[in-house]
Design an enzyme around this catalytic site. Structure first.
Site, mmCIF file in Angstrom:
data_model
loop_
_atom_site.group_PDB
_atom_site.id
_atom_site.type_symbol
_atom_site.label_atom_id
_atom_site.label_comp_id
_atom_site.label_asym_id
_atom_site.label_seq_id
_atom_site.Cartn_x
_atom_site.Cartn_y
_atom_site.Cartn_z
ATOM 1 N N HIS A 83 0.836 -1.206 0.000
ATOM 2 C CA HIS A 83 0.000 0.000 0.000
ATOM 3 C C HIS A 83 0.873 1.258 0.000
ATOM 4 O O HIS A 83 0.563 2.248 -0.662
ATOM 5 C CB HIS A 83 -0.883 0.037 1.250
ATOM 6 C CG HIS A 83 -1.903 -1.057 1.319
ATOM 7 N ND1 HIS A 83 -1.965 -1.958 2.352
ATOM 8 C CD2 HIS A 83 -2.915 -1.387 0.477
ATOM 9 C CE1 HIS A 83 -2.968 -2.786 2.164
ATOM 10 N NE2 HIS A 83 -3.560 -2.475 1.029
ATOM 11 N N SER A 86 0.880 -8.996 1.445
ATOM 12 C CA SER A 86 -0.581 -8.928 1.429
ATOM 13 C C SER A 86 -1.077 -8.779 2.859
ATOM 14 O O SER A 86 -0.442 -9.292 3.800
ATOM 15 C CB SER A 86 -1.114 -10.238 0.833
ATOM 16 O OG SER A 86 -2.435 -10.495 1.262
ATOM 17 N N SER A 87 -2.206 -8.121 3.035
ATOM 18 C CA SER A 87 -2.760 -7.980 4.391
ATOM 19 C C SER A 87 -3.031 -9.353 4.992
ATOM 20 O O SER A 87 -2.915 -9.552 6.200
ATOM 21 C CB SER A 87 -4.063 -7.179 4.360
ATOM 22 O OG SER A 87 -3.835 -5.913 3.791
#
Ligand code: PAF
Length: 279
Positions: free
Chosen positions: A29, A179-180
């Protein structure tokens, strides 16, 4: 909502860059924010865990949430406006009783086949975010390649005046795509998770040697199968635009999805390998 428009009212034309997220911010992000920052006068980061893109039995409730840390990171990385809407700001009626965006045929293959309705949910919320924020550009990660392709299609087909920008996948040193959902892995599962990236690399090497798409898919599946505790959903070589069969020897996208315990991970690589700076 008035708050959001107020914050953006004074923005000059062509100035607003949007990074849509579901929070639990990570390096991927932050790379999107940095790219938006370099290209926009006003950077808006949206944080909304969108129930419409989760199917029954999926991890909507367990999806990582880290509001305070997200706000700190947004602050540190020079985000101008954090748009963190409540449920009623995005969905004012029952989720099963409203007009939505249909992702069409591309939304029914690969991720769409494993997660029916997922991409309708993604495109519906992205369309809402575009209408609320009215960005000039929006930044998405290449890790979610099918999502990125569908957002581009939506913008073209529904005539949204938004430029879509892609950023390369950010990886951990062992190759695992950031990735989350990685936060949901136990340390043992985390140790196994890089098998997906290794499989994609082996698929690329098979294509380099002249293998057909199906053979490269088998190579990838074999590598995932050799890792205990990792269950293959799919490993395929597809056309990077249509996600159907690739042209022999033409550009291709190697895509894969695995389940490790309750956690589902996806990844992809472009073939031939990209030059640094390409997406
Ligand atoms: O990629 C994501 O985080 C989500 O799918 C998105 C684009 C923010 C829509 O909810």
């Amino acid at each position: 909502m008035g708050e959001l428009r107020g914050a953006l009212e004074a923005a000059p034309q062509g100035a607003i860059g949007l990074v849509p997220t579901m929070g639990a911010l990570h390096e991927g992000h932050l790379a999107l924010v940095a790219a938006a920052r370099a290209n926009s006068r006003v950077v808006v980061l949206s944080i909304f865990v969108n129930p419409l893109q989760f199917g029954p039995g999926e991890d909507y409730d367990g999806y990582p949430r880290a509001e305070h840390r997200d706000l700190e990171l947004a602050n540190q990385t020079g985000v101008d406006v954090v748009f963190h809407p409540g449920m009623s700001e995005i969905y004012h009626s029952d989720l099963s009783d409203m007009v939505t965006v249909s992702a069409g045929p591309l939304g029914t293959v690969l991720e769409g086949a494993s997660r029916p309705g997922h991409f309708d949910g993604v495109l519906t919320v992205v369309a809402k975010l575009f209408n609320l924020v009215r960005p000039d550009g929006a930044w998405f990660g290449q890790k979610d390649a099918q999502q990125l392709a569908l957002v581009k299609r939506m913008v073209t087909d529904l005539r949204f005046p938004v430029d879509i920008h892609a950023c390369p996948t950010v990886r951990a040193p062992d190759g695992l795509a950031i990735s989350s959902r990685n936060a949901l892995l136990s340390s043992e599962q985390r140790g196994r998770a890089a098998v997906l990236h290794r499989a994609l690399l082996a698929g690329c090497a098979a294509l380099d040697r002249g293998s057909e798409a199906g053979e490269a898919g088998d190579v990838m599946a074999g590598i995932v199968a050799s890792e205990p505790g990792v269950e293959l959903d799919y490993a395929r070589v597809v056309d990077p635009v249509t996600f159907g069969a690739p042209q022999h020897g033409g550009p291709a996208l190697l895509v894969g999805a695995v389940r490790i315990g309750a956690t589902r991970l996806i990844d992809n690589l472009q073939w031939p390998a990209l030059e640094p700076g390409d997406v």
